[in-house]
Design a protein around this motif. Sequence first.
Motif, short mmCIF file in Angstrom:
data_model
loop_
_atom_site.label_atom_id
_atom_site.label_comp_id
_atom_site.label_asym_id
_atom_site.label_seq_id
_atom_site.Cartn_x
_atom_site.Cartn_y
_atom_site.Cartn_z
N HIS A 20 0.83 -1.20 0.00
CA HIS A 20 0.00 0.00 0.00
C HIS A 20 0.87 1.26 0.00
O HIS A 20 0.65 2.18 -0.79
CB HIS A 20 -0.92 -0.02 1.22
N ASN A 38 -4.76 6.99 -2.81
CA ASN A 38 -5.04 6.05 -1.74
C ASN A 38 -5.94 4.91 -2.20
O ASN A 38 -5.76 3.77 -1.79
CB ASN A 38 -5.66 6.77 -0.53
N PHE A 42 -4.84 1.11 -2.28
CA PHE A 42 -5.71 0.15 -1.60
C PHE A 42 -6.05 -1.03 -2.50
O PHE A 42 -5.98 -2.19 -2.10
CB PHE A 42 -6.99 0.82 -1.11
N VAL A 46 -5.18 -4.67 -1.47
CA VAL A 46 -6.26 -5.59 -1.11
C VAL A 46 -6.26 -6.82 -2.00
O VAL A 46 -6.60 -7.92 -1.56
CB VAL A 46 -7.64 -4.88 -1.09
N ASN A 78 -11.13 4.04 2.34
CA ASN A 78 -9.83 4.62 1.98
C ASN A 78 -9.99 5.90 1.17
O ASN A 78 -9.22 6.84 1.35
CB ASN A 78 -8.99 3.59 1.21
N SER A 99 -5.27 5.21 7.49
CA SER A 99 -5.66 4.02 6.73
C SER A 99 -5.11 2.75 7.36
O SER A 99 -5.79 1.72 7.40
CB SER A 99 -5.17 4.11 5.28
N GLY A 103 -8.07 0.51 8.81
CA GLY A 103 -8.25 -0.55 7.82
C GLY A 103 -8.10 -1.96 8.34
O GLY A 103 -8.96 -2.81 8.07
#
Length: 118
Positions: A20, A38, A42, A46, A78, A99, A103
């Motif tokens: 990230h 972002n 992300f 992810v 995010n 984040s 997160g």
Amino acid sequence: MLKKQIVSYSLVGVLNTLVHACVFFVAIKVLGVQSISNVIAFLCAVTFSFFMNARFTFKKNSTYMRIVWYMILMGALNFMIGYISDLSELPALFTLVISFVVGPVLGFIFSKYLVFKG
């Protein structure tokens, strides 16, 4: 079992954080906008963590729709963090730190009870 999952999820999370951060800083240099940078970071992170957690943490496959909903929910989170940072003219590091704090907690809950449930 839960303790083992939390440890594995945490280890994947460390690698996820590195993915990230690297993507975010490259994207912010190119785009100059934290919110979009972002979200891009992300999505890369992810995708990486989804496959790692499926294999090593939860040892389960998921349906396409579950991962899509997970990505929408976490992507929106995010984006909002980046958007608030842009509006408030906060430094990019703030966006990443927030984040990285919010997160993982929500991500584990969504992963365990939505994406890889059963």
